[in-house]
Design an enzyme around this catalytic site. Structure first.
Site, PDB file in Angstrom:
ATOM      1  N   SER A  29       0.802  -1.226   0.000  1.00  0.00           N
ATOM      2  CA  SER A  29       0.000   0.000   0.000  1.00  0.00           C
ATOM      3  C   SER A  29       0.832   1.272   0.000  1.00  0.00           C
ATOM      4  O   SER A  29       0.332   2.342  -0.344  1.00  0.00           O
ATOM      5  CB  SER A  29      -0.930   0.017   1.221  1.00  0.00           C
ATOM      6  OG  SER A  29      -0.193  -0.041   2.429  1.00  0.00           O
ATOM      7  N   ASP A  72      -3.321   8.529   7.637  1.00  0.00           N
ATOM      8  CA  ASP A  72      -4.220   7.742   8.479  1.00  0.00           C
ATOM      9  C   ASP A  72      -3.357   7.094   9.554  1.00  0.00           C
ATOM     10  O   ASP A  72      -2.228   7.526   9.776  1.00  0.00           O
ATOM     11  CB  ASP A  72      -5.024   6.713   7.652  1.00  0.00           C
ATOM     12  CG  ASP A  72      -4.139   5.783   6.822  1.00  0.00           C
ATOM     13  OD1 ASP A  72      -2.966   5.578   7.204  1.00  0.00           O
ATOM     14  OD2 ASP A  72      -4.611   5.263   5.797  1.00  0.00           O
ATOM     15  N   HIS A 129      -0.397   5.079   7.134  1.00  0.00           N
ATOM     16  CA  HIS A 129       0.304   5.554   5.942  1.00  0.00           C
ATOM     17  C   HIS A 129       0.755   7.007   6.068  1.00  0.00           C
ATOM     18  O   HIS A 129       0.053   7.831   6.666  1.00  0.00           O
ATOM     19  CB  HIS A 129      -0.605   5.407   4.718  1.00  0.00           C
ATOM     20  CG  HIS A 129      -1.048   4.001   4.477  1.00  0.00           C
ATOM     21  ND1 HIS A 129      -2.262   3.521   4.926  1.00  0.00           N
ATOM     22  CD2 HIS A 129      -0.434   2.967   3.852  1.00  0.00           C
ATOM     23  CE1 HIS A 129      -2.383   2.247   4.584  1.00  0.00           C
ATOM     24  NE2 HIS A 129      -1.290   1.886   3.938  1.00  0.00           N
TER      25      HIS A 129
END
Length: 344
Positions: free
Chosen positions: A37, A318, A321
């Protein structure tokens, strides 16, 4: 004299990089990205994956002001790397291309959010595991031959830079499983993860693990309420990074012509998290979205209460990340490693 010579060499190479960045021709013919991610630019939008970022507020500060599938408020580190390498457009999410063609001439992105070194991590979230990402790359090579011819395609493949970003999810998951009383699954970096070499890659950059114990959601779950990095978990990352460094010389000796460069994310991110104000940041303990303590993916959404107005003050977007500002901070400090990757 040796130090002065090395310093002058670096200055000349850096000046050469700056010169080429002002020209139309990029430093390498293409850039290919694999991983999780941290570098997924939207591949998970096109599969049945449980981890996505194709909704607001993700992407609110991106150049298009729209969510793209990037797990951040804006640009990822690979976006900045692409810019610094001289590309006029970002490498596309491979699964987004209905018509591949010329879109592949600058490279492609195969990363999938929630993927990792261990196949079970990707399976848990229906993400694209690394081995399947390599299969997609094989398909990409065939497409390159179709549009550029075999000779040109071979030149692109051998001259391109390859970036692999993975591992943080594996260890975070393993740590969670360990503390749930289940058997821990080991994470290995081995030659299987370098099948790229057999496919023609010669310039491969691999990221080391970041300070996992400083990630907001990890501090929330395992920090005992003290708001400090969980050094026990950071030690696991440091130990893995040492082993990763140790394998470098052997891999280079075994694989002729391989330029394998490790990108150290640990030290710069640790310094930023522990001393954010020194670098112009305000908040490092929690993310910008909602409470910033546990929200990630679907729990960070348009209706999340408390999302900050200025994400550039935050280290994390968040609870897992980094923000666009942090991604730029990290890439700026990795320029020497990037130079080593593209010039050796």
């Amino acid at each position: 004299m040796g130090y002065l010579s090395s310093l002058l060499t670096f200055i000349f190479i850096f000046a050469d990089v700056v010169f080429y960045m002002t020209k139309d021709e990029p430093l390498v013919p293409a850039l290919f990205i694999f991983g999780d991610s941290i570098v997924d630019v939207g591949n998970n939008n096109y599969i049945y994956a449980s981890v996505k970022a194709n909704f607001f507020p993700y992407g609110r500060d991106f150049v298009t002001r729209t969510p793209t599938g990037r797990m951040s408020n804006g640009k990822l580190s690979v976006d900045y790397a692409s810019e610094y390498a001289g590309f006029s457009s970002y490498q596309p999410a491979y699964l987004s291309l209905n018509t591949k063609g010329d879109n592949l001439l600058n490279g492609a992105n195969f990363a999938s959010s929630a993927s990792g070194y261990h196949f079970s991590i990707a399976a848990l979230y229906h993400a694209v595991p690394l081995m399947q990402q390599l299969e997609l790359y094989k398909d990409c090579q065939k497409e390159l031959v179709k549009i550029a011819g075999k000779t040109n395609a071979t030149s692109i493949i051998s001259g391109a830079a390859y970036i692999l970003v993975a591992g943080a999810g594996d260890f975070a998951e393993n740590y969670y499983i360990y503390h749930s009383g289940m058997a821990s699954r080991p994470c290995h970096f081995n030659l299987e993860n370098l099948d790229l070499y057999a496919l023609g890659a010669r310039k491969i950059g691999v990221t080391m693990l970041p300070p996992i114990g400083c990630i907001p959601i990890i501090i929330t779950l395992y920090g005992s309420g003290n708001n400090k990095c969980v050094e026990e978990i950071n030690d696991v990352a440091l130990n893995f990074n040492k082993k990763l460094n140790f394998t470098t010389e052997n891999l280079v000796k075994m694989l002729s012509g391989l330029n394998l460069v490790f990108f150290d994310l640990y030290q710069p991110l640790y310094e930023l998290v522990t001393k954010p104000s020194n670098y112009g940041f305000f908040e490092a303990r929690k993310g910008c979205c909602a409470s910033g303590l546990v929200e990630v993916g679907f729990t960070c959404n348009r209706k999340s209460i408390g999302t900050c107005a200025n994400a550039s003050e935050y280290v994390f977007w968040d609870s897992l990340h980094p923000t666009q500002a942090t991604n730029k901070f990290l890439i700026d400090r990795l320029i020497p490693a990037i130079i080593s990757l593209v010039y050796n």
